[in-house]
Motif scaffolding. Structure first.
Motif, PDB file in Angstrom:
ATOM      1  N   GLU A 100       4.944   5.412  -5.333  1.00 14.56           N
ATOM      2  CA  GLU A 100       5.281   5.004  -6.697  1.00 14.56           C
ATOM      3  C   GLU A 100       6.675   4.386  -6.785  1.00 14.56           C
TER       4      GLU A 100
ATOM      5  N   LYS B 268       2.587   1.935  -3.380  1.00 14.83           N
ATOM      6  CA  LYS B 268       1.712   2.511  -4.420  1.00 14.83           C
ATOM      7  C   LYS B 268       1.604   4.020  -4.249  1.00 14.83           C
TER       8      LYS B 268
ATOM      9  N   PRO C 106       7.438   0.603  -6.528  1.00 12.42           N
ATOM     10  CA  PRO C 106       6.817  -0.714  -6.338  1.00 12.42           C
ATOM     11  C   PRO C 106       7.690  -1.709  -5.571  1.00 12.42           C
TER      12      PRO C 106
ATOM     13  N   ARG D 127       0.844  -1.208   0.000  1.00 19.20           N
ATOM     14  CA  ARG D 127       0.000   0.000   0.000  1.00 19.20           C
ATOM     15  C   ARG D 127       0.879   1.259   0.000  1.00 19.20           C
TER      16      ARG D 127
END
Length: 125
Positions: A100, A97, A102, A94
């Motif tokens: 940004e 994301k 990953p 979470r």
């Protein structure tokens, strides 16, 4: 070194296998999955390791990482993720994301082998 598979990540983390306490590692990857740097972020006890996402992503930002692979060891020899491992990995995903950056996999290493949470679909990466 390019890290394209869990086996590649394991090769970069060979020193985890012999540890008698839990350690949490992060591999910072560049845009082409090239290993920028690996770092032990936390060191714990024989059966636990206090980990916080902020420290993992601080490392990622300092390394200018495009993505991360995280890993920790289980001195017990069991490579299956614990319920806490799964909850924490979902928390990391979470956060990744939002930032940004990953998380591509969470690998659990032991003297008996390893497991890839992405490959074994313990979490949705």
């Amino acid at each position: 070194m390019q890290i394209l598979t869990a086996e590649h990540a394991l090769e970069a983390l060979r020193n985890l296998i012999d540890s008698d306490v839990e350690e949490f590692w992060a591999l910072a990857l560049g845009p082409s999955k090239t290993l920028l740097q690996s770092k032990m972020i936390f060191r714990g006890t024989v059966d636990s390791c206090l980990v916080h996402p902020r420290d993992i992503f601080r490392f990622a930002c300092l390394m200018n990482a495009s993505s991360l692979i995280v890993a920790h060891n289980h001195p017990s020899g069991d490579t299956r993720p614990s319920p806490q491992d799964i909850v924490f990995t979902k928390q990391l995903i979470r956060a990744s994301k939002l930032l940004e950056i990953p998380i591509l996999d969470h690998i659990i290493v032991s003297s008996q082998g390893f497991s890839s949470m992405a490959r074994e679909r313990w979490c949705r990466f």
